[in-house]
Design a protein around this motif. Sequence first.
Motif, PDB file in Angstrom:
ATOM      1  N   ASP A   7       3.766  -5.366   1.831  1.00 34.05           N
ATOM      2  CA  ASP A   7       2.880  -6.152   0.989  1.00 34.05           C
ATOM      3  C   ASP A   7       3.685  -7.005   0.010  1.00 34.05           C
ATOM      4  O   ASP A   7       3.411  -8.191  -0.182  1.00 34.05           O
ATOM      5  CB  ASP A   7       1.956  -5.219   0.202  1.00 34.05           C
ATOM      6  CG  ASP A   7       0.490  -5.472   0.523  1.00 34.05           C
ATOM      7  OD1 ASP A   7       0.209  -6.188   1.497  1.00 34.05           O
ATOM      8  OD2 ASP A   7      -0.355  -4.958  -0.205  1.00 34.05           O
ATOM      9  N   ASP A 149      -8.414   0.357  -3.362  1.00 34.45           N
ATOM     10  CA  ASP A 149      -7.824   0.413  -2.024  1.00 34.45           C
ATOM     11  C   ASP A 149      -8.131   1.745  -1.343  1.00 34.45           C
ATOM     12  O   ASP A 149      -8.534   1.791  -0.174  1.00 34.45           O
ATOM     13  CB  ASP A 149      -6.317   0.156  -2.084  1.00 34.45           C
ATOM     14  CG  ASP A 149      -5.583   1.133  -3.001  1.00 34.45           C
ATOM     15  OD1 ASP A 149      -6.224   1.682  -3.931  1.00 34.45           O
ATOM     16  OD2 ASP A 149      -4.377   1.338  -2.791  1.00 34.45           O
ATOM     17  N   ARG A 153     -10.870   2.867   1.900  1.00 38.20           N
ATOM     18  CA  ARG A 153     -10.431   3.605   3.082  1.00 38.20           C
ATOM     19  C   ARG A 153     -11.095   4.978   3.166  1.00 38.20           C
ATOM     20  O   ARG A 153     -10.972   5.657   4.176  1.00 38.20           O
ATOM     21  CB  ARG A 153      -8.914   3.781   3.058  1.00 38.20           C
ATOM     22  CG  ARG A 153      -8.131   2.480   3.157  1.00 38.20           C
ATOM     23  CD  ARG A 153      -6.631   2.760   3.267  1.00 38.20           C
ATOM     24  NE  ARG A 153      -5.875   1.521   3.306  1.00 38.20           N
ATOM     25  CZ  ARG A 153      -5.215   1.002   2.265  1.00 38.20           C
ATOM     26  NH1 ARG A 153      -5.238   1.651   1.108  1.00 38.20           N
ATOM     27  NH2 ARG A 153      -4.567  -0.129   2.373  1.00 38.20           N
ATOM     28  N   HIS A 187      -6.594  -3.682   6.255  1.00 36.74           N
ATOM     29  CA  HIS A 187      -6.687  -2.778   5.108  1.00 36.74           C
ATOM     30  C   HIS A 187      -6.962  -1.347   5.547  1.00 36.74           C
ATOM     31  O   HIS A 187      -6.330  -0.406   5.051  1.00 36.74           O
ATOM     32  CB  HIS A 187      -7.796  -3.258   4.160  1.00 36.74           C
ATOM     33  CG  HIS A 187      -7.867  -2.474   2.891  1.00 36.74           C
ATOM     34  ND1 HIS A 187      -7.085  -2.756   1.792  1.00 36.74           N
ATOM     35  CD2 HIS A 187      -8.611  -1.382   2.554  1.00 36.74           C
ATOM     36  CE1 HIS A 187      -7.349  -1.887   0.825  1.00 36.74           C
ATOM     37  NE2 HIS A 187      -8.270  -1.041   1.269  1.00 36.74           N
ATOM     38  N   ASN A 193      -2.715  -4.237   1.767  1.00 33.89           N
ATOM     39  CA  ASN A 193      -3.679  -3.853   0.741  1.00 33.89           C
ATOM     40  C   ASN A 193      -4.467  -5.105   0.330  1.00 33.89           C
ATOM     41  O   ASN A 193      -4.014  -5.897  -0.482  1.00 33.89           O
ATOM     42  CB  ASN A 193      -2.971  -3.250  -0.473  1.00 33.89           C
ATOM     43  CG  ASN A 193      -3.957  -2.838  -1.560  1.00 33.89           C
ATOM     44  OD1 ASN A 193      -5.171  -2.913  -1.381  1.00 33.89           O
ATOM     45  ND2 ASN A 193      -3.441  -2.405  -2.694  1.00 33.89           N
ATOM     46  N   TRP A 194      -5.643  -5.277   0.910  1.00 27.28           N
ATOM     47  CA  TRP A 194      -6.481  -6.441   0.635  1.00 27.28           C
ATOM     48  C   TRP A 194      -7.641  -6.067  -0.281  1.00 27.28           C
ATOM     49  O   TRP A 194      -8.702  -6.682  -0.223  1.00 27.28           O
ATOM     50  CB  TRP A 194      -7.041  -7.007   1.942  1.00 27.28           C
ATOM     51  CG  TRP A 194      -6.025  -7.559   2.889  1.00 27.28           C
ATOM     52  CD1 TRP A 194      -5.751  -7.118   4.154  1.00 27.28           C
ATOM     53  CD2 TRP A 194      -5.150  -8.690   2.680  1.00 27.28           C
ATOM     54  NE1 TRP A 194      -4.779  -7.893   4.740  1.00 27.28           N
ATOM     55  CE2 TRP A 194      -4.386  -8.863   3.860  1.00 27.28           C
ATOM     56  CE3 TRP A 194      -4.937  -9.560   1.600  1.00 27.28           C
ATOM     57  CZ2 TRP A 194      -3.433  -9.866   3.994  1.00 27.28           C
ATOM     58  CZ3 TRP A 194      -3.985 -10.558   1.732  1.00 27.28           C
ATOM     59  CH2 TRP A 194      -3.250 -10.706   2.916  1.00 27.28           C
ATOM     60  N   GLN A 195      -7.467  -5.091  -1.144  1.00 31.04           N
ATOM     61  CA  GLN A 195      -8.578  -4.571  -1.939  1.00 31.04           C
ATOM     62  C   GLN A 195      -9.302  -5.656  -2.739  1.00 31.04           C
ATOM     63  O   GLN A 195     -10.534  -5.698  -2.769  1.00 31.04           O
ATOM     64  CB  GLN A 195      -8.089  -3.465  -2.883  1.00 31.04           C
ATOM     65  CG  GLN A 195      -6.991  -3.885  -3.844  1.00 31.04           C
ATOM     66  CD  GLN A 195      -6.589  -2.768  -4.784  1.00 31.04           C
ATOM     67  OE1 GLN A 195      -7.288  -1.773  -4.940  1.00 31.04           O
ATOM     68  NE2 GLN A 195      -5.437  -2.916  -5.438  1.00 31.04           N
TER      69      GLN A 195
END
Length: 210
Positions: A7, A149, A153, A187, A193-195
């Motif tokens: 990332d 994040d 998930r 993600h 990590n595209w939170q």
Amino acid sequence: QHPNPGDKIHKLAEILAMPNPEAIYRSFLSHWKNPEVLVIGSREPPTVLSDRQQWANLPSFMQRMMYLDTVTYLPDDILVKVDRASMGVALEARVPLLERHLVEFALRLPLSMKINKSGGKWLLREILCKYVPRNLIERPKMGFGVPIDRWLRGSLRDWAEELLSTERLQREGYFNPQPIRQKWKEHIVGDRNWQHYLWDVLMFQAWLDA
């Protein structure tokens, strides 16, 4: 936690590709870099961030960045959060460091009294050290963000999947599903990590569903 050094490498590569410091600054303030690709039939309107004609005539990048923070990030983000949090529990909050005369004084100070080799907020820190032990001040900054994040998930995965489904996005007609689904898949498996990107879309979807 899903630590992902990839990332940081991706973010560094994006920064190195920026044409100038102003573009780097703007990239820090925007999650979706090309929102017109995300929102169907849209184009990003000019704002004070993208239209240099609206900028104050300041000699250095650092001063321009401070100016843009003052007219955008401060009122549109920080103060909004303070107002929502305080009024949510019926509190009248005040921000003493934004008292008009104090702001005018701060704007007149030379840049060296704000940022120097010892770090940022130099003058404010020196004043504070007269009243608070220095070891309580000179330490790493600690954020207090929520673990979106991990939530996406875990406990919020089914909720998010329903709001971000291809069929739903196509039916509603606001968003292009492809970039959203791509980020959602990356993600979920922990590749990226595209939170924040996903949370932006999820908040719109949740509002639309209310």
